[in-house]
Motif scaffolding. Structure first.
Motif, PDB file in Angstrom:
ATOM      1  N   GLU A  45       0.819  -1.219   0.000  1.00  0.00           N
ATOM      2  CA  GLU A  45       0.000   0.000   0.000  1.00  0.00           C
ATOM      3  C   GLU A  45       0.853   1.270   0.000  1.00  0.00           C
ATOM      4  N   HIS A  46       2.089   1.164   0.484  1.00  0.00           N
ATOM      5  CA  HIS A  46       2.969   2.328   0.577  1.00  0.00           C
ATOM      6  C   HIS A  46       4.100   2.289  -0.453  1.00  0.00           C
ATOM      7  N   GLN A  47       3.858   1.556  -1.523  1.00  0.00           N
ATOM      8  CA  GLN A  47       4.742   1.507  -2.696  1.00  0.00           C
ATOM      9  C   GLN A  47       6.118   0.902  -2.425  1.00  0.00           C
ATOM     10  N   TYR A  48       6.180  -0.049  -1.504  1.00  0.00           N
ATOM     11  CA  TYR A  48       7.414  -0.796  -1.312  1.00  0.00           C
ATOM     12  C   TYR A  48       7.327  -2.068  -2.138  1.00  0.00           C
ATOM     13  N   ARG A  49       8.456  -2.451  -2.686  1.00  0.00           N
ATOM     14  CA  ARG A  49       8.550  -3.697  -3.438  1.00  0.00           C
ATOM     15  C   ARG A  49       9.340  -4.676  -2.588  1.00  0.00           C
ATOM     16  N   ILE A  50       8.787  -5.864  -2.391  1.00  0.00           N
ATOM     17  CA  ILE A  50       9.488  -6.882  -1.629  1.00  0.00           C
ATOM     18  C   ILE A  50      10.603  -7.435  -2.510  1.00  0.00           C
ATOM     19  N   LEU A  51      11.834  -7.288  -2.048  1.00  0.00           N
ATOM     20  CA  LEU A  51      13.005  -7.725  -2.809  1.00  0.00           C
ATOM     21  C   LEU A  51      13.336  -9.186  -2.553  1.00  0.00           C
ATOM     22  N   THR A  52      13.187  -9.588  -1.316  1.00  0.00           N
ATOM     23  CA  THR A  52      13.466 -10.973  -0.944  1.00  0.00           C
ATOM     24  C   THR A  52      12.842 -11.264   0.413  1.00  0.00           C
ATOM     25  N   GLU A  53      12.673 -12.533   0.675  1.00  0.00           N
ATOM     26  CA  GLU A  53      12.153 -12.990   1.967  1.00  0.00           C
ATOM     27  C   GLU A  53      12.874 -14.285   2.313  1.00  0.00           C
ATOM     28  N   ASP A  54      12.886 -14.572   3.590  1.00  0.00           N
ATOM     29  CA  ASP A  54      13.426 -15.847   4.025  1.00  0.00           C
ATOM     30  C   ASP A  54      12.612 -16.325   5.209  1.00  0.00           C
ATOM     31  N   LEU A  55      12.435 -17.618   5.282  1.00  0.00           N
ATOM     32  CA  LEU A  55      11.734 -18.251   6.396  1.00  0.00           C
ATOM     33  C   LEU A  55      12.736 -19.188   7.044  1.00  0.00           C
ATOM     34  N   ILE A  56      13.051 -18.913   8.303  1.00  0.00           N
ATOM     35  CA  ILE A  56      14.035 -19.730   8.996  1.00  0.00           C
ATOM     36  C   ILE A  56      13.466 -20.228  10.317  1.00  0.00           C
ATOM     37  N   ALA A  57      14.065 -21.290  10.830  1.00  0.00           N
ATOM     38  CA  ALA A  57      13.679 -21.829  12.144  1.00  0.00           C
ATOM     39  C   ALA A  57      14.895 -21.770  13.048  1.00  0.00           C
ATOM     40  N   GLU A  58      14.660 -21.346  14.274  1.00  0.00           N
ATOM     41  CA  GLU A  58      15.740 -21.263  15.251  1.00  0.00           C
ATOM     42  C   GLU A  58      15.130 -21.424  16.641  1.00  0.00           C
ATOM     43  N   GLU A  75       3.265  -2.628  -6.051  1.00  0.00           N
ATOM     44  CA  GLU A  75       3.482  -3.989  -6.527  1.00  0.00           C
ATOM     45  C   GLU A  75       2.156  -4.743  -6.380  1.00  0.00           C
ATOM     46  N   LEU A  76       1.874  -5.622  -7.299  1.00  0.00           N
ATOM     47  CA  LEU A  76       0.648  -6.412  -7.215  1.00  0.00           C
ATOM     48  C   LEU A  76       0.968  -7.792  -6.675  1.00  0.00           C
ATOM     49  N   LEU A  77       0.297  -8.180  -5.604  1.00  0.00           N
ATOM     50  CA  LEU A  77       0.446  -9.508  -5.028  1.00  0.00           C
ATOM     51  C   LEU A  77      -0.922 -10.153  -4.905  1.00  0.00           C
ATOM     52  N   THR A  78      -0.956 -11.468  -5.075  1.00  0.00           N
ATOM     53  CA  THR A  78      -2.205 -12.200  -4.868  1.00  0.00           C
ATOM     54  C   THR A  78      -2.465 -12.310  -3.362  1.00  0.00           C
ATOM     55  N   GLU A  79      -3.667 -12.732  -3.013  1.00  0.00           N
ATOM     56  CA  GLU A  79      -3.990 -12.936  -1.600  1.00  0.00           C
ATOM     57  C   GLU A  79      -3.049 -13.953  -0.960  1.00  0.00           C
ATOM     58  N   LYS A  80      -2.758 -15.014  -1.700  1.00  0.00           N
ATOM     59  CA  LYS A  80      -1.850 -16.038  -1.173  1.00  0.00           C
ATOM     60  C   LYS A  80      -0.439 -15.496  -0.993  1.00  0.00           C
TER      61      LYS A  80
END
Length: 141
Positions: A45-58, A75-80
């Motif tokens: 909504e604030h015009q940021y583009r997600i560059l990368t993500e990571d999911l980690i467990a610790e 950026e357009l993202l689906t609900e999922k």
């Protein structure tokens, strides 16, 4: 700017407060403990583009790390993609399955309890049913 170790709602409130006080950050690294979809929604909504993500467990916990950059347009993202994270959804590493198996059990118990309530919150029930469908689809994909 790095914001970590708190829930997504508080993170969004901090970002909103900064924006309302004239601060607009070019790069954000975020690690919400909960409420990740709300953080992604705020970013978009604030015009940021997600560059990368990571999911980690610790140490028995899972953490979602989101790196975003201020852009020129939404950026357009689906609900999922908002719910799971666009990069996390593509990668689906072993931590993804670990986290969402646990969330499946949690959501099923929550739905059972919501349906037992004397005064049913039908909107919340529909929301949880939709999230359960998302989780089941992705775990069985």
């Amino acid at each position: 700017v790095v914001i970590a170790g708190m829930g997504g709602k508080l993170m969004v409130q901090i970002l909103d407060d900064a924006l309302n006080n004239g601060f607009k950050f070019k790069n954000l690294v975020l690690e919400p403990n909960i409420g990740e979809p709300g953080v992604r929604k705020w970013l978009i909504e604030h015009q940021y583009r997600i560059l990368t993500e990571d999911l980690i467990a610790e140490a028995g916990h899972t953490y979602e790390l989101i790196k975003a950059r201020l852009g020129e347009e939404k950026e357009l993202l689906t609900e999922k993609e908002l719910y799971f994270g666009p990069f996390i959804l593509k990668e689906k590493n072993h931590v993804f399955y670990q986290k969402w198996q646990g969330q499946l059990v949690y959501h099923e118990k929550l739905l059972t309890n919501l349906n037992k309530a004397k005064k049913k919150d039908h909107n919340r029930i529909k929301q949880i049913e939709k999230e359960l469908d998302f989780i089941k689809e992705e775990l069985n994909d």
